[in-house]
Design a protein around this motif. Structure first.
Motif, PDB file in Angstrom:
ATOM      1  N   GLY A  31       7.149  -0.631  14.515  1.00 50.29           N
ATOM      2  CA  GLY A  31       5.864  -0.973  13.884  1.00 50.29           C
ATOM      3  C   GLY A  31       4.964  -1.785  14.795  1.00 50.29           C
TER       4      GLY A  31
ATOM      5  N   GLY B 286      -3.075   3.990   4.920  1.00 45.45           N
ATOM      6  CA  GLY B 286      -3.164   3.561   6.314  1.00 45.45           C
ATOM      7  C   GLY B 286      -4.064   2.357   6.475  1.00 45.45           C
TER       8      GLY B 286
ATOM      9  N   LYS C  34       0.813  -1.230   0.000  1.00 42.55           N
ATOM     10  CA  LYS C  34       0.000   0.000   0.000  1.00 42.55           C
ATOM     11  C   LYS C  34       0.844   1.277   0.000  1.00 42.55           C
ATOM     12  CE  LYS C  34      -0.821   0.477   4.955  1.00 42.55           C
ATOM     13  NZ  LYS C  34       0.375  -0.294   5.289  1.00 42.55           N
TER      14      LYS C  34
ATOM     15  N   GLN D  22      -4.789  14.310  10.263  1.00 45.36           N
ATOM     16  CA  GLN D  22      -5.037  13.497   9.064  1.00 45.36           C
ATOM     17  C   GLN D  22      -6.198  14.055   8.251  1.00 45.36           C
ATOM     18  OE1 GLN D  22      -4.562   9.025   9.904  1.00 45.36           O
ATOM     19  NE2 GLN D  22      -4.839   9.880  11.936  1.00 45.36           N
TER      20      GLN D  22
ATOM     21  N   TYR E 265       1.465   6.963  13.854  1.00 49.59           N
ATOM     22  CA  TYR E 265       1.373   5.991  14.949  1.00 49.59           C
ATOM     23  C   TYR E 265       2.769   5.491  15.336  1.00 49.59           C
ATOM     24  CZ  TYR E 265      -3.586   6.244  14.145  1.00 49.59           C
ATOM     25  OH  TYR E 265      -4.867   6.722  14.028  1.00 49.59           O
TER      26      TYR E 265
ATOM     27  N   ARG F  56       0.119  -8.845  13.865  1.00 46.00           N
ATOM     28  CA  ARG F  56      -0.210  -7.437  13.589  1.00 46.00           C
ATOM     29  C   ARG F  56      -1.585  -7.352  12.895  1.00 46.00           C
ATOM     30  NH1 ARG F  56       2.367  -2.643  11.281  1.00 46.00           N
ATOM     31  NH2 ARG F  56       4.381  -3.578  10.802  1.00 46.00           N
TER      32      ARG F  56
ATOM     33  N   ASP G 280      -4.652  -5.287  14.436  1.00 41.03           N
ATOM     34  CA  ASP G 280      -5.175  -4.130  13.694  1.00 41.03           C
ATOM     35  C   ASP G 280      -6.627  -4.328  13.264  1.00 41.03           C
ATOM     36  OD1 ASP G 280      -2.708  -2.971  13.991  1.00 41.03           O
ATOM     37  OD2 ASP G 280      -2.050  -3.307  11.933  1.00 41.03           O
TER      38      ASP G 280
ATOM     39  N   ARG H 173      -9.332  -4.520  16.808  1.00 44.61           N
ATOM     40  CA  ARG H 173      -9.563  -3.429  17.766  1.00 44.61           C
ATOM     41  C   ARG H 173     -10.956  -2.852  17.528  1.00 44.61           C
ATOM     42  NH1 ARG H 173      -5.339  -0.131  14.463  1.00 44.61           N
ATOM     43  NH2 ARG H 173      -6.726   0.797  12.935  1.00 44.61           N
TER      44      ARG H 173
ATOM     45  N   THR I 251       0.061   7.592   6.935  1.00 46.36           N
ATOM     46  CA  THR I 251      -0.493   7.821   8.285  1.00 46.36           C
ATOM     47  C   THR I 251       0.100   6.860   9.315  1.00 46.36           C
ATOM     48  OG1 THR I 251      -2.413   6.373   7.938  1.00 46.36           O
ATOM     49  CG2 THR I 251      -2.660   8.701   7.332  1.00 46.36           C
ATOM     50  N   GLY I 252       0.616   5.716   8.849  1.00 44.32           N
ATOM     51  CA  GLY I 252       1.240   4.775   9.780  1.00 44.32           C
ATOM     52  C   GLY I 252       2.414   5.412  10.503  1.00 44.32           C
TER      53      GLY I 252
ATOM     54  N   ASP J 197      -7.481   3.029   8.079  1.00 43.38           N
ATOM     55  CA  ASP J 197      -8.861   3.519   8.255  1.00 43.38           C
ATOM     56  C   ASP J 197      -9.116   4.765   7.404  1.00 43.38           C
ATOM     57  OD1 ASP J 197      -7.156   5.243   9.563  1.00 43.38           O
ATOM     58  OD2 ASP J 197      -8.518   5.607  11.242  1.00 43.38           O
ATOM     59  N   ILE J 198      -8.388   4.914   6.301  1.00 45.24           N
ATOM     60  CA  ILE J 198      -8.525   6.133   5.496  1.00 45.24           C
ATOM     61  C   ILE J 198      -9.901   6.148   4.808  1.00 45.24           C
ATOM     62  CG2 ILE J 198      -7.506   7.597   3.711  1.00 45.24           C
ATOM     63  CD1 ILE J 198      -5.721   7.058   6.218  1.00 45.24           C
TER      64      ILE J 198
ATOM     65  N   ALA K  43       3.629   0.446  17.358  1.00 48.28           N
ATOM     66  CA  ALA K  43       2.654   1.351  16.721  1.00 48.28           C
ATOM     67  C   ALA K  43       1.296   0.672  16.661  1.00 48.28           C
ATOM     68  CB  ALA K  43       3.129   1.726  15.319  1.00 48.28           C
ATOM     69  N   SER K  44       1.295  -0.614  16.365  1.00 45.40           N
ATOM     70  CA  SER K  44       0.047  -1.368  16.300  1.00 45.40           C
ATOM     71  C   SER K  44      -0.625  -1.407  17.685  1.00 45.40           C
ATOM     72  CB  SER K  44       0.347  -2.780  15.785  1.00 45.40           C
ATOM     73  OG  SER K  44      -0.767  -3.607  15.889  1.00 45.40           O
TER      74      SER K  44
ATOM     75  N   SER L   6      -1.965   2.166  18.588  1.00 47.50           N
ATOM     76  CA  SER L   6      -3.042   2.601  17.692  1.00 47.50           C
ATOM     77  C   SER L   6      -4.404   2.029  18.091  1.00 47.50           C
ATOM     78  CB  SER L   6      -2.726   2.213  16.245  1.00 47.50           C
ATOM     79  OG  SER L   6      -2.872   0.820  16.066  1.00 47.50           O
TER      80      SER L   6
ATOM     81  N   ARG M 245      -6.044   7.571  18.740  1.00 53.78           N
ATOM     82  CA  ARG M 245      -6.625   7.787  17.405  1.00 53.78           C
ATOM     83  C   ARG M 245      -7.256   9.177  17.328  1.00 53.78           C
ATOM     84  NH1 ARG M 245      -5.801   3.228  14.897  1.00 53.78           N
ATOM     85  NH2 ARG M 245      -6.632   4.159  13.001  1.00 53.78           N
TER      86      ARG M 245
HETATM   87  O1   DC Z   1       1.324   1.066   7.975  1.00 47.28           O
HETATM   88  P1   DC Z   1       2.291   0.891   9.122  1.00 47.28           P
HETATM   89  O2   DC Z   1       2.835  -0.509   9.201  1.00 47.28           O
HETATM   90  O3   DC Z   1       3.370   1.919   9.148  1.00 47.28           O
HETATM   91  O4   DC Z   1       1.414   1.138  10.452  1.00 47.28           O
HETATM   92  C1   DC Z   1       1.914   0.894  11.748  1.00 47.28           C
HETATM   93  C2   DC Z   1       0.741   0.636  12.691  1.00 47.28           C
HETATM   94  O5   DC Z   1      -0.014   1.840  12.849  1.00 47.28           O
HETATM   95  C3   DC Z   1      -0.268  -0.401  12.191  1.00 47.28           C
HETATM   96  O6   DC Z   1       0.074  -1.705  12.618  1.00 47.28           O
HETATM   97  C4   DC Z   1      -1.569   0.066  12.777  1.00 47.28           C
HETATM   98  C5   DC Z   1      -1.404   1.547  12.945  1.00 47.28           C
HETATM   99  N1   DC Z   1      -2.131   2.337  11.944  1.00 47.28           N
HETATM  100  C6   DC Z   1      -3.461   2.571  12.177  1.00 47.28           C
HETATM  101  O7   DC Z   1      -4.003   2.066  13.154  1.00 47.28           O
HETATM  102  N2   DC Z   1      -4.178   3.366  11.342  1.00 47.28           N
HETATM  103  C7   DC Z   1      -3.612   3.901  10.264  1.00 47.28           C
HETATM  104  N3   DC Z   1      -4.346   4.691   9.466  1.00 47.28           N
HETATM  105  C8   DC Z   1      -2.243   3.653   9.982  1.00 47.28           C
HETATM  106  C9   DC Z   1      -1.536   2.841  10.835  1.00 47.28           C
END
Ligand code: DC
Length: 205
Positions: A77, A111, A13, A97, A35, A162, A166, A169, A31-32, A113-114, A80-81, A84, A90
Protein backbone atom coordinates in the motif's frame (compact mmCIF):
# COMPACT_ATOMS: atom_id res chain seq x y z
CA UNK A 1 -26.38 3.89 -11.81
CA UNK A 2 -22.74 4.83 -11.22
CA UNK A 3 -21.62 5.35 -7.61
CA UNK A 4 -18.25 6.97 -6.81
CA UNK A 5 -16.78 6.28 -3.36
CA UNK A 6 -13.60 8.15 -2.42
CA UNK A 7 -11.66 8.65 0.78
CA UNK A 8 -8.40 7.98 2.60
CA UNK A 9 -6.95 4.64 3.73
CA UNK A 10 -8.96 2.79 6.41
CA UNK A 11 -11.83 5.29 6.22
CA UNK A 12 -14.23 2.43 5.49
CA UNK A 13 -14.63 3.28 1.80
CA UNK A 14 -13.88 -0.25 0.58
CA UNK A 15 -16.37 -1.87 2.96
CA UNK A 16 -19.00 0.73 2.07
CA UNK A 17 -18.39 0.39 -1.67
CA UNK A 18 -18.71 -3.41 -1.52
CA UNK A 19 -21.92 -3.13 0.52
CA UNK A 20 -23.39 -0.60 -1.92
CA UNK A 21 -22.53 -2.87 -4.85
CA UNK A 22 -24.33 -5.76 -3.14
CA UNK A 23 -27.31 -3.58 -2.21
CA UNK A 24 -27.82 -2.28 -5.75
CA UNK A 25 -26.63 -5.41 -7.58
CA UNK A 26 -23.81 -3.53 -9.32
CA UNK A 27 -20.27 -4.64 -10.22
CA UNK A 28 -17.55 -3.16 -8.00
CA UNK A 29 -13.98 -2.08 -8.72
CA UNK A 30 -11.46 -1.37 -5.96
CA UNK A 31 -9.21 0.97 -7.96
CA UNK A 32 -6.55 1.00 -5.23
CA UNK A 33 -5.85 -2.60 -6.18
CA UNK A 34 -4.62 -1.47 -9.62
CA UNK A 35 -2.05 0.85 -8.05
CA UNK A 36 -1.16 -1.93 -5.63
CA UNK A 37 -0.55 -4.28 -8.59
CA UNK A 38 1.84 -1.74 -10.11
CA UNK A 39 3.60 -1.43 -6.74
CA UNK A 40 3.88 -5.21 -6.36
CA UNK A 41 5.34 -5.52 -9.87
CA UNK A 42 7.88 -2.77 -9.08
CA UNK A 43 8.88 -4.52 -5.83
CA UNK A 44 9.17 -7.96 -7.46
CA UNK A 45 11.26 -6.57 -10.29
CA UNK A 46 13.63 -4.72 -7.97
CA UNK A 47 12.61 -1.44 -9.64
CA UNK A 48 12.61 2.04 -8.06
CA UNK A 49 9.03 3.25 -7.29
CA UNK A 50 10.18 6.87 -7.18
CA UNK A 51 11.30 6.70 -10.84
CA UNK A 52 8.38 7.31 -13.19
CA UNK A 53 9.88 5.19 -16.01
CA UNK A 54 10.31 2.20 -13.65
CA UNK A 55 6.74 2.53 -12.37
CA UNK A 56 5.32 2.90 -15.90
CA UNK A 57 7.11 -0.27 -17.00
CA UNK A 58 5.18 -2.11 -14.23
CA UNK A 59 1.73 -1.10 -15.50
CA UNK A 60 1.36 -4.11 -17.83
CA UNK A 61 0.73 -6.57 -14.98
CA UNK A 62 -1.33 -9.75 -15.49
CA UNK A 63 -4.90 -9.72 -14.14
CA UNK A 64 -4.20 -12.78 -11.95
CA UNK A 65 -1.96 -10.58 -9.81
CA UNK A 66 -5.04 -8.67 -8.59
CA UNK A 67 -6.11 -11.75 -6.59
CA UNK A 68 -2.76 -12.00 -4.74
CA UNK A 69 -3.27 -11.43 -0.98
CA UNK A 70 0.16 -9.77 -0.78
CA UNK A 71 -1.29 -6.76 -2.61
CA UNK A 72 -3.42 -5.95 0.44
CA UNK A 73 -0.47 -5.58 2.82
CA UNK A 74 0.64 -2.20 4.17
CA UNK A 75 4.08 -2.58 2.57
CA UNK A 76 2.52 -2.76 -0.89
CA UNK A 77 0.00 0.00 0.00
CA UNK A 78 2.80 2.38 0.87
CA UNK A 79 4.56 1.80 -2.45
CA UNK A 80 1.19 2.05 -4.26
CA UNK A 81 0.88 5.56 -2.86
CA UNK A 82 4.35 6.39 -4.24
CA UNK A 83 3.79 5.01 -7.77
CA UNK A 84 0.31 6.59 -7.94
CA UNK A 85 1.85 10.08 -7.83
CA UNK A 86 3.40 9.60 -11.31
CA UNK A 87 1.12 11.14 -13.99
CA UNK A 88 2.09 8.49 -16.59
CA UNK A 89 1.12 5.69 -14.20
CA UNK A 90 -2.28 7.33 -13.65
CA UNK A 91 -2.67 7.74 -17.42
CA UNK A 92 -1.82 4.08 -18.01
CA UNK A 93 -4.57 2.94 -15.60
CA UNK A 94 -7.19 5.47 -16.71
CA UNK A 95 -8.84 3.67 -19.66
CA UNK A 96 -9.47 0.50 -17.67
CA UNK A 97 -11.18 2.43 -14.85
CA UNK A 98 -13.22 4.60 -17.23
CA UNK A 99 -14.38 1.51 -19.13
CA UNK A 100 -15.50 -0.08 -15.86
CA UNK A 101 -17.36 3.09 -14.85
CA UNK A 102 -19.19 3.41 -18.16
CA UNK A 103 -20.24 -0.24 -18.59
CA UNK A 104 -23.94 -0.76 -19.32
CA UNK A 105 -26.04 -0.91 -16.14
CA UNK A 106 -23.61 1.04 -14.01
CA UNK A 107 -20.98 0.26 -11.38
CA UNK A 108 -19.53 1.14 -8.00
CA UNK A 109 -15.89 2.27 -7.92
CA UNK A 110 -13.85 3.23 -4.88
CA UNK A 111 -10.54 5.08 -4.73
CA UNK A 112 -9.20 8.61 -4.39
CA UNK A 113 -10.17 10.32 -7.67
CA UNK A 114 -13.36 8.53 -8.75
CA UNK A 115 -15.70 11.49 -8.26
CA UNK A 116 -13.22 14.00 -9.69
CA UNK A 117 -11.48 12.22 -12.60
CA UNK A 118 -12.69 8.67 -13.32
CA UNK A 119 -16.46 9.21 -13.09
CA UNK A 120 -17.11 12.95 -12.80
CA UNK A 121 -20.71 12.38 -14.01
CA UNK A 122 -21.47 9.66 -11.41
CA UNK A 123 -25.08 9.55 -10.22
CA UNK A 124 -23.99 9.47 -6.59
CA UNK A 125 -20.69 10.52 -5.00
CA UNK A 126 -19.60 9.81 -1.45
CA UNK A 127 -16.41 10.99 0.23
CA UNK A 128 -15.75 8.82 3.27
CA UNK A 129 -13.71 10.26 6.11
CA UNK A 130 -12.69 9.44 9.66
CA UNK A 131 -10.05 10.82 12.02
CA UNK A 132 -6.49 9.55 11.47
CA UNK A 133 -6.55 8.16 15.04
CA UNK A 134 -9.59 5.94 14.50
CA UNK A 135 -8.30 4.84 11.08
CA UNK A 136 -4.99 3.87 12.70
CA UNK A 137 -6.90 1.93 15.38
CA UNK A 138 -8.83 0.01 12.69
CA UNK A 139 -5.68 -0.75 10.73
CA UNK A 140 -3.89 -1.78 13.93
CA UNK A 141 -6.70 -4.23 14.76
CA UNK A 142 -6.61 -5.68 11.23
CA UNK A 143 -2.85 -6.17 11.42
CA UNK A 144 -3.12 -7.84 14.83
CA UNK A 145 -5.77 -10.19 13.44
CA UNK A 146 -3.34 -11.07 10.68
CA UNK A 147 -0.84 -12.14 13.34
CA UNK A 148 1.33 -9.02 13.19
CA UNK A 149 2.26 -6.89 16.20
CA UNK A 150 2.73 -3.39 14.83
CA UNK A 151 3.40 -0.44 17.06
CA UNK A 152 0.38 1.93 17.19
CA UNK A 153 2.49 5.08 16.73
CA UNK A 154 4.04 3.61 13.58
CA UNK A 155 0.62 2.74 12.14
CA UNK A 156 -0.64 6.29 12.83
CA UNK A 157 2.51 7.84 11.33
CA UNK A 158 2.07 5.66 8.20
CA UNK A 159 -1.57 6.74 7.84
CA UNK A 160 -0.62 10.42 8.14
CA UNK A 161 2.24 10.04 5.65
CA UNK A 162 -0.04 8.30 3.13
CA UNK A 163 -2.73 11.02 3.52
CA UNK A 164 -0.12 13.70 2.95
CA UNK A 165 1.31 12.00 -0.17
CA UNK A 166 -2.09 11.16 -1.68
CA UNK A 167 -3.54 14.64 -1.15
CA UNK A 168 -0.48 16.70 -2.11
CA UNK A 169 0.39 15.13 -5.48
CA UNK A 170 -0.26 17.43 -8.43
CA UNK A 171 -2.06 14.90 -10.65
CA UNK A 172 -5.55 13.85 -9.44
CA UNK A 173 -4.91 14.42 -5.72
CA UNK A 174 -7.23 12.91 -3.14
CA UNK A 175 -9.93 15.52 -2.71
CA UNK A 176 -13.70 15.43 -2.31
CA UNK A 177 -15.50 16.33 -5.55
CA UNK A 178 -17.49 19.55 -5.18
CA UNK A 179 -20.72 17.61 -5.54
CA UNK A 180 -19.72 14.73 -3.25
CA UNK A 181 -21.54 14.13 0.03
CA UNK A 182 -19.28 13.66 3.05
CA UNK A 183 -19.78 10.65 5.30
CA UNK A 184 -17.75 10.60 8.52
CA UNK A 185 -17.45 7.06 9.89
CA UNK A 186 -15.39 7.96 12.99
CA UNK A 187 -18.15 7.07 15.48
CA UNK A 188 -20.17 4.69 13.27
CA UNK A 189 -20.30 0.90 13.31
CA UNK A 190 -19.91 -0.80 9.91
CA UNK A 191 -23.67 -1.48 9.80
CA UNK A 192 -24.54 2.14 10.64
CA UNK A 193 -22.04 3.48 8.08
CA UNK A 194 -23.46 1.26 5.33
CA UNK A 195 -27.03 2.23 6.19
CA UNK A 196 -26.09 5.92 6.08
CA UNK A 197 -24.28 5.42 2.76
CA UNK A 198 -27.41 3.89 1.21
CA UNK A 199 -29.49 6.82 2.51
CA UNK A 200 -27.03 9.31 1.02
CA UNK A 201 -27.03 7.55 -2.35
CA UNK A 202 -30.84 7.62 -2.33
CA UNK A 203 -30.84 11.39 -1.76
CA UNK A 204 -28.56 11.91 -4.79
CA UNK A 205 -29.83 9.54 -7.48
O1 DC B 1 -7.19 2.45 -1.42
P1 DC B 1 -5.83 1.80 -1.30
O2 DC B 1 -5.24 1.97 0.07
O3 DC B 1 -5.82 0.37 -1.75
O4 DC B 1 -4.89 2.59 -2.33
C1 DC B 1 -3.49 2.40 -2.39
C2 DC B 1 -2.84 3.65 -2.98
O5 DC B 1 -3.21 3.77 -4.35
C3 DC B 1 -3.27 4.96 -2.33
O6 DC B 1 -2.43 5.31 -1.25
C4 DC B 1 -3.18 5.96 -3.45
C5 DC B 1 -3.39 5.14 -4.70
N1 DC B 1 -4.72 5.32 -5.30
C6 DC B 1 -4.90 6.41 -6.11
O7 DC B 1 -4.00 7.22 -6.25
N2 DC B 1 -6.08 6.58 -6.77
C7 DC B 1 -7.08 5.73 -6.61
N3 DC B 1 -8.22 5.93 -7.28
C8 DC B 1 -6.93 4.61 -5.75
C9 DC B 1 -5.74 4.45 -5.09
Amino acid sequence: MVIAVDGPAASGKGTIARALARHYGLPHLDTGLLYRAVAATVLRGGLDPTLEADAVSACGFEDELLADAWLRTDDVGKIASVVSAHPRVRAALLARQKAFATQPGGAVLDGRDIGTVIAPDADAKLFIQATPEIRAERRHRELQKAGLAPDMDTVLADIRARDERDSSRSDAPMVAAQDAVLLDTTTLSIEAAVQRAVELVETQR
